[in-house]
Design a protein around this motif. Structure first.
Motif, PDB file in Angstrom:
ATOM      1  N   PHE A 309       0.838  -1.210   0.000  1.00  0.00           N
ATOM      2  CA  PHE A 309       0.000   0.000   0.000  1.00  0.00           C
ATOM      3  C   PHE A 309       0.869   1.254   0.000  1.00  0.00           C
ATOM      4  O   PHE A 309       0.591   2.232  -0.712  1.00  0.00           O
ATOM      5  CB  PHE A 309      -0.929  -0.012   1.216  1.00  0.00           C
ATOM      6  N   SER A 310       1.930   1.233   0.791  1.00  0.00           N
ATOM      7  CA  SER A 310       2.811   2.391   0.886  1.00  0.00           C
ATOM      8  C   SER A 310       3.485   2.686  -0.454  1.00  0.00           C
ATOM      9  O   SER A 310       3.567   3.841  -0.896  1.00  0.00           O
ATOM     10  CB  SER A 310       3.860   2.134   1.976  1.00  0.00           C
ATOM     11  N   LYS A 311       3.927   1.621  -1.106  1.00  0.00           N
ATOM     12  CA  LYS A 311       4.573   1.782  -2.409  1.00  0.00           C
ATOM     13  C   LYS A 311       3.606   2.350  -3.449  1.00  0.00           C
ATOM     14  O   LYS A 311       4.004   3.117  -4.332  1.00  0.00           O
ATOM     15  CB  LYS A 311       5.105   0.420  -2.873  1.00  0.00           C
ATOM     16  N   ALA A 312       2.330   1.985  -3.319  1.00  0.00           N
ATOM     17  CA  ALA A 312       1.313   2.477  -4.258  1.00  0.00           C
ATOM     18  C   ALA A 312       0.788   3.856  -3.878  1.00  0.00           C
ATOM     19  O   ALA A 312      -0.071   4.406  -4.573  1.00  0.00           O
ATOM     20  CB  ALA A 312       0.160   1.477  -4.316  1.00  0.00           C
ATOM     21  N   GLY A 313       1.297   4.401  -2.778  1.00  0.00           N
ATOM     22  CA  GLY A 313       0.855   5.722  -2.336  1.00  0.00           C
ATOM     23  C   GLY A 313      -0.521   5.714  -1.708  1.00  0.00           C
ATOM     24  O   GLY A 313      -1.190   6.754  -1.642  1.00  0.00           O
ATOM     25  N   GLU A 314      -0.951   4.548  -1.225  1.00  0.00           N
ATOM     26  CA  GLU A 314      -2.277   4.413  -0.627  1.00  0.00           C
ATOM     27  C   GLU A 314      -2.170   4.344   0.899  1.00  0.00           C
ATOM     28  O   GLU A 314      -1.177   3.841   1.439  1.00  0.00           O
ATOM     29  CB  GLU A 314      -2.976   3.147  -1.145  1.00  0.00           C
ATOM     30  N   THR A 315      -3.197   4.836   1.576  1.00  0.00           N
ATOM     31  CA  THR A 315      -3.235   4.802   3.040  1.00  0.00           C
ATOM     32  C   THR A 315      -3.604   3.402   3.506  1.00  0.00           C
ATOM     33  O   THR A 315      -4.637   2.867   3.108  1.00  0.00           O
ATOM     34  CB  THR A 315      -4.256   5.815   3.594  1.00  0.00           C
ATOM     35  N   PHE A 316      -2.771   2.813   4.330  1.00  0.00           N
ATOM     36  CA  PHE A 316      -3.032   1.476   4.860  1.00  0.00           C
ATOM     37  C   PHE A 316      -3.715   1.546   6.224  1.00  0.00           C
ATOM     38  O   PHE A 316      -4.743   0.896   6.443  1.00  0.00           O
ATOM     39  CB  PHE A 316      -1.720   0.700   4.966  1.00  0.00           C
ATOM     40  N   PHE A 317      -3.162   2.320   7.141  1.00  0.00           N
ATOM     41  CA  PHE A 317      -3.771   2.444   8.469  1.00  0.00           C
ATOM     42  C   PHE A 317      -4.908   3.462   8.398  1.00  0.00           C
ATOM     43  O   PHE A 317      -4.807   4.582   8.881  1.00  0.00           O
ATOM     44  CB  PHE A 317      -2.724   2.823   9.510  1.00  0.00           C
ATOM     45  N   GLN A 318      -5.993   3.014   7.775  1.00  0.00           N
ATOM     46  CA  GLN A 318      -7.159   3.869   7.570  1.00  0.00           C
ATOM     47  C   GLN A 318      -7.784   4.263   8.903  1.00  0.00           C
ATOM     48  O   GLN A 318      -8.341   5.334   9.045  1.00  0.00           O
ATOM     49  CB  GLN A 318      -8.188   3.110   6.718  1.00  0.00           C
ATOM     50  N   ASN A 319      -7.690   3.383   9.867  1.00  0.00           N
ATOM     51  CA  ASN A 319      -8.226   3.648  11.203  1.00  0.00           C
ATOM     52  C   ASN A 319      -7.112   3.368  12.220  1.00  0.00           C
ATOM     53  O   ASN A 319      -7.079   2.327  12.865  1.00  0.00           O
ATOM     54  CB  ASN A 319      -9.441   2.758  11.470  1.00  0.00           C
ATOM     55  N   ALA A 320      -6.201   4.326  12.326  1.00  0.00           N
ATOM     56  CA  ALA A 320      -5.033   4.150  13.193  1.00  0.00           C
ATOM     57  C   ALA A 320      -5.442   3.976  14.649  1.00  0.00           C
ATOM     58  O   ALA A 320      -4.825   3.203  15.391  1.00  0.00           O
ATOM     59  CB  ALA A 320      -4.088   5.341  13.039  1.00  0.00           C
TER      60      ALA A 320
END
Length: 369
Positions: A309-320
């Motif tokens: 997700f990080s490599k794709a520029g996407e947010t992974f921890f949507q609900n930190a």
């Protein structure tokens, strides 16, 4: 299959029926509360025990509510007994309710993971009993993840209903052992006032394989889901599906925009299991873990997915915030964001785990191996 000679606490009625005679009995039970082929409620009624109330945890008395769904107060249609919800706003019964009860019996199958909420319900019920001079009896059941003690110890700044106690993510204890520890460590109000009884499993060792005879909740339908649950549950705080709304919840991962593998599945709404699941009606690509040998706590896949997700520029921890509640700390999320490997992260827990093992030792009812 499970060892045939293991007897749960509920199966050893000679050890607890005398304690219940002549008392007003309340039960904390669900669909896993079985005495051989009977539900504990029906069994006790057949023995002329005065069952006056049933307390229903998450997923309800019959185990047919979605995770997080509102559980209503009701009357059991089969027995006419009052059912009181202890999930949602009212996690602890009122003093007026407790005054109508002499002893509370807790008999629910747990899966040995801190964020599985049945042990949180037990905490509140023990506290209510302690505050009202009500006896408390735990009928023990094996822990299917009992051979593992792993993960971060809960930081009490992150205490919530998915983490009530300063114990590891995988605590390696049964519910009776946990009850003894909750009382012994004064983790509830008026702990010293609680009259606590337990009935242990016979012929049980925490290292043995134990196949659950009844699914403990709608989205843990089999032993594979129970094994993978400690590792996959963290995906609940991310955009990734773990298969809620399929025939194999907690046995897959997938996403609709970022392919995580070649296995295709589509979550759909399912009453009593996943009403409007994440990524509902979307075709997802990911991994089929139904035959994975992974067990215990293994976050290598979780970290690999974060990196994708990080490599794709996407947010992974949507609900930190939810991630930190599940972990019982913000340190796990921060370590992943800082690029640490799972082995580096696991090494950071070891000193705390050793202290916990010494702390829990007086409360253990079974051999450590």
């Amino acid at each position: 299959m499970s060892p045939p000679n293991v007897q749960t606490g509920a199966s050893q009625s000679e050890h607890y029926l005398p304690l219940l005679r002549g008392k007003r009995v309340a039960l904390v039970v669900n669909q896993t509360s079985r005495v051989h082929h009977s539900h504990l409620v029906d069994f006790l009624l057949s023995k002329h025990v005065n069952v006056v109330r049933i307390f229903a945890p998450e997923h309800g008395f019959r185990g047919n509510y979605d995770a997080g769904a509102h559980v209503s107060n009701a009357i059991d249609s089969k027995t006419g007994i009052q059912i009181t919800s202890i999930y949602g706003k009212n996690k602890k019964p009122s003093k007026d309710t407790m005054e109508q009860i002499d002893i509370v019996v807790f008999d629910i199958q747990d899966v040995g993971v801190r964020f599985y909420t049945y042990i949180s319900s037990m905490h509140y019920m023990m506290e209510a009993a302690a505050e009202s001079d009500t006896q408390f009896l735990v009928l023990d059941r094996p822990n299917p993840n009992g051979k593992f003690t792993d993960g971060p110890i809960l930081d009490m700044d992150y205490q919530s209903f998915v983490g009530m106690h300063p114990i590891p993510l995988l605590h390696g204890m049964t519910v009776a052992e946990l009850a003894l520890m909750i009382k012994g460590e004064n983790w509830i109000v008026d702990a010293n006032n609680l009259e606590l009884f337990t009935v242990s499993n016979t012929n049980y060792k925490r290292s043995m394989h134990y196949e659950l005879p009844v699914a403990p909740s709608p989205n843990l339908p089999n032993s594979q889901a129970v094994k993978l649950y400690p590792s996959l549950c963290f995906f609940e705080a991310t955009p990734v599906s773990v298969g809620r709304g399929t025939d194999f919840p907690f046995q897959v991962i997938g996403h609709n925009e970022l392919p995580l593998g070649e296995f295709s599945f589509t979550p759909t709404s399912r009453l009593g299991a996943a009403l409007h699941p994440k990524l509902e009606n979307e075709t997802l690509l990911g991994l089929n873990l139904q035959h994975s040998t992974q067990q215990g706590l293994d976050l290598a896949l979780f970290i690999k997915t974060y990196q994708a997700f990080s490599k794709a520029g996407e947010t992974f921890f949507q609900n930190a915030n939810f991630m930190d509640k599940l972990a019982g700390t913000n340190k796990l999320r921060i370590a992943i964001e800082n690029g640490q490997t799972f082995q580096q992260i696991r090494d950071s827990w070891q000193a705390d785990l050793q202290r916990f093992k010494l702390q829990r030792k007086p409360y253990l009812l079974y051999d450590e191996q």
